[in-house]
Design an enzyme around this catalytic site. Structure first.
Site, PDB file in Angstrom:
ATOM      1  N   ILE A 168      -7.898   7.068  -1.150  1.00  0.00           N
ATOM      2  CA  ILE A 168      -7.684   5.622  -1.188  1.00  0.00           C
ATOM      3  C   ILE A 168      -8.531   5.063  -0.047  1.00  0.00           C
ATOM      4  O   ILE A 168      -8.521   5.594   1.066  1.00  0.00           O
ATOM      5  CB  ILE A 168      -6.183   5.263  -1.030  1.00  0.00           C
ATOM      6  CG1 ILE A 168      -5.947   3.754  -0.998  1.00  0.00           C
ATOM      7  CG2 ILE A 168      -5.576   5.882   0.211  1.00  0.00           C
ATOM      8  CD1 ILE A 168      -4.438   3.380  -0.996  1.00  0.00           C
ATOM      9  N   SER A 169      -9.311   4.008  -0.323  1.00  0.00           N
ATOM     10  CA  SER A 169     -10.243   3.492   0.677  1.00  0.00           C
ATOM     11  C   SER A 169      -9.510   2.909   1.879  1.00  0.00           C
ATOM     12  O   SER A 169      -8.345   2.512   1.795  1.00  0.00           O
ATOM     13  CB  SER A 169     -11.119   2.392   0.068  1.00  0.00           C
ATOM     14  OG  SER A 169     -11.866   2.915  -1.004  1.00  0.00           O
ATOM     15  N   GLN A 170     -10.255   2.824   2.987  1.00  0.00           N
ATOM     16  CA  GLN A 170      -9.743   2.165   4.195  1.00  0.00           C
ATOM     17  C   GLN A 170      -9.449   0.688   3.857  1.00  0.00           C
ATOM     18  O   GLN A 170     -10.268   0.031   3.210  1.00  0.00           O
ATOM     19  CB  GLN A 170     -10.828   2.255   5.270  1.00  0.00           C
ATOM     20  CG  GLN A 170     -10.450   1.630   6.584  1.00  0.00           C
ATOM     21  CD  GLN A 170     -11.641   1.513   7.516  1.00  0.00           C
ATOM     22  OE1 GLN A 170     -12.778   1.805   7.146  1.00  0.00           O
ATOM     23  NE2 GLN A 170     -11.389   1.071   8.724  1.00  0.00           N
TER      24      GLN A 170
ATOM     25  N   ARG B  50       0.829  -1.218   0.000  1.00  0.00           N
ATOM     26  CA  ARG B  50       0.000   0.000   0.000  1.00  0.00           C
ATOM     27  C   ARG B  50       0.864   1.269   0.000  1.00  0.00           C
ATOM     28  O   ARG B  50       0.432   2.300  -0.505  1.00  0.00           O
ATOM     29  CB  ARG B  50      -0.947  -0.021   1.210  1.00  0.00           C
ATOM     30  CG  ARG B  50      -2.076   1.035   1.144  1.00  0.00           C
ATOM     31  CD  ARG B  50      -3.064   0.825   2.285  1.00  0.00           C
ATOM     32  NE  ARG B  50      -4.285   1.608   2.170  1.00  0.00           N
ATOM     33  CZ  ARG B  50      -4.606   2.634   2.974  1.00  0.00           C
ATOM     34  NH1 ARG B  50      -3.812   2.975   3.952  1.00  0.00           N
ATOM     35  NH2 ARG B  50      -5.736   3.288   2.801  1.00  0.00           N
TER      36      ARG B  50
END
Ligand code: SAH
Length: 227
Positions: free
Chosen positions: A72-74, A46
């Protein structure tokens, strides 16, 4: 961040995600992560999908800004949405909202091939550079409006939308294969959206389930951004 450090951080993050999956199981119906999703979350770096100034927080279980007003999503949400799609390694998946490409890379690890559509050209170019760097050969990208889906490549076994429309785009329902699943946030508010899981049965019947309250950026209809 070196490879050993990022791998340790991913292991810690995965433990946090799995704890949250267990805590929310009654709501989501997802009790545990499958081995393929667990493997993808432990493998995708990530920190390569966020900015240089965000390296120290890249493995926190929360969304982060990626520029152009997008996020950016969790990681928990990425894992949950991927799990809800119930993909196998031959699945053909459509993603709407490439963003930085992190969710795409997770999907590419679990599924056979991923087609991804993004409306902001600059974000898509950066994501494509990351896919090349990581040697992801099963991802195909397009700059365009995700409301249209990708008719030439349909049908898809799974469709994921990583921004929230006010209603489920009809073209996406059409492009879902019988037996396929679509996972997406729906709703005008932020908060005030609901993560939904749509299943198309073999006879074409549609079933929609509310999974969880969520907060995503809006899926913007119409014009794309050329830069
Ligand atoms: N999965 C992404 C999430 C990015 S946020 C990630 O992990 O980074 C959602 C993305 O959807 C944004 O990049 C936004 O530009 C994109 N988006 C919004 N409306 C869109 C549309 N109509 N078509 C395609 N992409 C869209």
């Amino acid at each position: 961040m070196n490879a050993a450090e990022s791998s340790v951080r991913r292991r810690v993050l995965l433990a946090e995600i799995e704890a949250e999956i267990r805590q929310t199981a009654r709501l989501t119906g997802c009790v545990t992560l499958s081995p393929a999703v667990r493997e993808a979350m432990s493998a995708v770096p990530r920190h390569l999908f966020v900015g240089a100034h965000q390296q120290s927080i890249a493995y926190e279980n929360r969304p982060l800004p990626i520029g152009r007003g997008q996020t950016i999503s969790q990681p928990y949400i990425v894992a949950l949405m991927t799990e809800l799609l119930a993909l196998d390694d031959s699945a053909r998946v459509l993603e709407i909202g490439t963003g930085c490409g992190y969710q795409t890379a997770v999907l590419a690890s679990v599924a056979g091939r991923v087609w991804t559509v993004e409306r902001i050209a600059g974000l898509l170019q950066d994501a494509q550079d990351r896919f090349a760097l990581l040697g992801l050969e099963n991802v195909t990208c397009r700059h365009g409006d995700g409301f249209d889906g990708w008719p030439a490549e349909a049908p898809f076994d799974g469709i994921i939308v990583t921004a929230a429309p006010e209603f489920i785009p009809p073209a996406l329902i059409d492009q879902l294969a019988p037996g396929g699943k679509m996972v997406l946030p729906v709703g005008a508010g932020n908060p005030g959206q609901s993560l939904r899981c749509l299943t198309k049965s073999l006879d074409g019947t549609i079933e929609i389930r509310d999974v969880l309250p969520v907060a995503f950026v809006p899926l913007r209809p119409g014009q794309t951004d050329a830069s």
